[in-house]
Design a protein around this motif. Structure first.
Motif, mmCIF file in Angstrom:
data_model
loop_
_atom_site.group_PDB
_atom_site.id
_atom_site.type_symbol
_atom_site.label_atom_id
_atom_site.label_comp_id
_atom_site.label_asym_id
_atom_site.label_seq_id
_atom_site.Cartn_x
_atom_site.Cartn_y
_atom_site.Cartn_z
ATOM 1 N N THR A 1 -4.457 9.828 3.277
ATOM 2 C CA THR A 1 -3.680 8.617 3.532
ATOM 3 C C THR A 1 -4.234 7.826 4.715
ATOM 4 O O THR A 1 -4.340 6.596 4.666
ATOM 5 C CB THR A 1 -2.205 8.983 3.800
ATOM 6 N N ALA B 1 -8.207 5.023 -4.357
ATOM 7 C CA ALA B 1 -8.655 5.789 -3.199
ATOM 8 C C ALA B 1 -8.046 7.187 -3.196
ATOM 9 O O ALA B 1 -8.712 8.171 -2.838
ATOM 10 C CB ALA B 1 -8.301 5.046 -1.914
ATOM 11 N N THR B 2 -6.796 7.293 -3.602
ATOM 12 C CA THR B 2 -6.177 8.615 -3.731
ATOM 13 C C THR B 2 -6.895 9.445 -4.785
ATOM 14 O O THR B 2 -7.161 10.638 -4.591
ATOM 15 C CB THR B 2 -4.693 8.473 -4.100
ATOM 16 N N THR C 1 0.830 -1.210 0.000
ATOM 17 C CA THR C 1 0.000 0.000 0.000
ATOM 18 C C THR C 1 0.862 1.256 0.000
ATOM 19 O O THR C 1 0.566 2.231 -0.705
ATOM 20 C CB THR C 1 -0.937 -0.001 1.215
ATOM 21 N N ILE D 1 -7.265 6.031 3.641
ATOM 22 C CA ILE D 1 -6.949 4.908 2.756
ATOM 23 C C ILE D 1 -6.552 3.689 3.578
ATOM 24 O O ILE D 1 -6.903 2.550 3.248
ATOM 25 C CB ILE D 1 -5.833 5.300 1.765
ATOM 26 N N PRO E 1 -5.256 1.390 -3.503
ATOM 27 C CA PRO E 1 -4.777 2.623 -2.870
ATOM 28 C C PRO E 1 -4.693 3.797 -3.850
ATOM 29 O O PRO E 1 -4.966 4.939 -3.471
ATOM 30 C CB PRO E 1 -3.385 2.231 -2.349
#
Length: 439
Positions: free
Chosen positions: A232, A225-226, A27, A235, A222
């Motif tokens: 962060t 999600a960003t 991740t 996430i 990840p």
């Protein structure tokens, strides 16, 4: 705590430390590269490299364990992983990182083989279901804890790489000081590709799609999600909740799989999963809604593989089940290798939400291809059903070591595989429970 768990506590602790480090590393690298604006395709390639290394590591593990033994092989592999992780801190060149990811995959597969062959041989037949259920629980817990570190430490700096290195250094300790007897010499089992392709095509299709889904999730979720605006720390929660949901789902899925038609379960799973991933891809969700839908994704996606493994074993003779494990490993590994790459290409071209559109295309293959009426039962094994065993979706399965470890005596393994029908998760642990319907 059951004695069967305490007896292998040192191996469980080593596994936990490994998976904390591995979960955090995967991740972290995805988030770090996304934050630096690295091309999504390169991020996908890095994650593909890890799964390529896992598959290739089976062959390397054969030779290494046979030559130096279990403990030395584990120590050497952990050392290689530690050095490779620190190598990420010395350079930002993604091409070098790609090579390092392959090396990490190879070395971690050797570690998995050591741990699982150890557990497989020394667990008593009546304990094996509990031993491997506990092992997979530790695997899920470690992966989730690795994501949780990002919640506590959201800054993407080198401290994360140091924590990963510490995990792989410390995992040496419980293995090095264990008083468990070393496993006996073993021999590899050859794959029978044509036999399996003709007898279990639906199970193999499901395993391949599972690899595509989980490889792309671990590698690119990840980055997705960003792209949708999560911080962060959020996430870390997003990943941990998804993996945790997959862990919790193993028990009820196992209970159902041992009692219902497994091909029907796969089809229903795929239909619902298609809807879930399309909602994630196409509907603007608030953070809490995204967590809810992602947890549903974890429940469905993380149970596809073990149901498919159980379905495959139902239709393969006991003498071929060790070879089948190797075939399933390769099939899953190929899917997991292509998943991050294909997903990253679509994300680069059309945006981060295309990751879940790609997953929907994968699950649609199962919806169209896996149909209960296509399972004729002509090849049903006499001792079916084979009970469901939990899976972490990371190429770690309870029969992997037996299939890939060169120090397995084939006759001994066949006897162990027959004993391995003890339920692993969600099924009754009493040995005399044999009234389940075939899947």
């Amino acid at each position: 705590m059951p004695r069967s768990i305490m007896a292998f506590s040192s191996l469980y602790f080593a596994t936990f430390l490994m998976l904390v480090g591995s979960g955090l590393l995967g991740t972290y690298l995805g988030l770090r590269l996304a934050a630096e604006g690295v091309n999504e395709i390169w991020i996908g390639l890095l994650m593909t490299g890890y799964y390529i290394g896992l598959v290739a590591g089976a062959s390397v593990g054969h030779r290494l364990i046979a030559k130096v033994g279990h403990i030395r092989a584990f120590v050497a592999s952990a050392g290689v992983v530690t050095a490779s992780v620190l190598g990420h801190a010395m350079t930002a060149d993604v091409q070098i990182w790609f090579v390092l990811r392959i090396v990490v995959g190879v070395a971690m597969m050797c570690q998995y083989m050591v741990l699982e062959s150890w557990l497989n041989e020394q667990a008593e037949p009546h304990q094996r279901g509990m031993v491997f259920a506990s092992y997979m629980s530790v695997t899920f817990l470690g992966l989730a804890m690795g994501q949780g570190i990002l919640t506590v430490m959201p800054e993407l700096d080198l401290s994360h790489l140091l924590i990963v290195s510490m995990c792989f250094s410390l995992c040496l300790v419980p293995v090095a000081v264990t008083n468990r007897i070393h496993p006996a010499p073993l021999h590899p089992a050859p794959m029978k590709v044509r036999v399996f392709l003709s007898r279990i095509p639906l199970a193999l299709t499901t395993v391949a799609v599972s690899g595509l889904l989980l490889g792309s999730f671990y590698g690119m979720a990840p980055v997705f999600a960003t792209g949708v605006g999560l911080a962060t720390s959020e996430i870390g929660v997003f990943m941990a909740v998804t993996i945790g949901a997959g862990l919790v789902a193993q028990w009820p899925a196992g209970w159902l799989s041992d009692r219902l038609d497994r091909s029907r379960m796969i089809q229903i799973n795929a239909i619902i999963l298609t809807g879930v991933v399309l909602i994630i891809a196409l509907v603007p969700l608030p953070p809490f809604g995204l967590l809810v839908m992602s947890s549903m994704f974890g429940v469905l996606a993380f149970t596809l593989y073990p149901i498919a493994v159980a379905l495959a074993n139902d239709h393969i003779d006991p003498d071929d089940r060790v070879a089948l494990s190797a075939m399933l490993l390769v099939t899953f590994g190929l899917g997991a290798s292509f998943g991050p790459l294909l997903g990253s290409i679509l994300m680069k071209l059309l945006g981060p939400n295309m990751l879940y559109v790609f997953m929907a295309l994968c699950t649609l293959v199962l919806v169209m291809r896996v149909r209960p009426e296509r399972v004729t039962g002509e090849n049903l094994s006499l001792d079916a059903p084979i009970h469901f065993l939990p899976s972490g979706g990371n190429l770690v399965t309870s029969s992997l070591s037996a299939a890939m470890d060169p120090r397995v005596d084939e006759q001994q393994v066949e006897e162990q595989m027959r004993d391995d029908v003890a339920p692993g998760a969600g099924a009754d642990l009493d040995e005399d429970q044999d009234d389940h319907r075939p899947g």
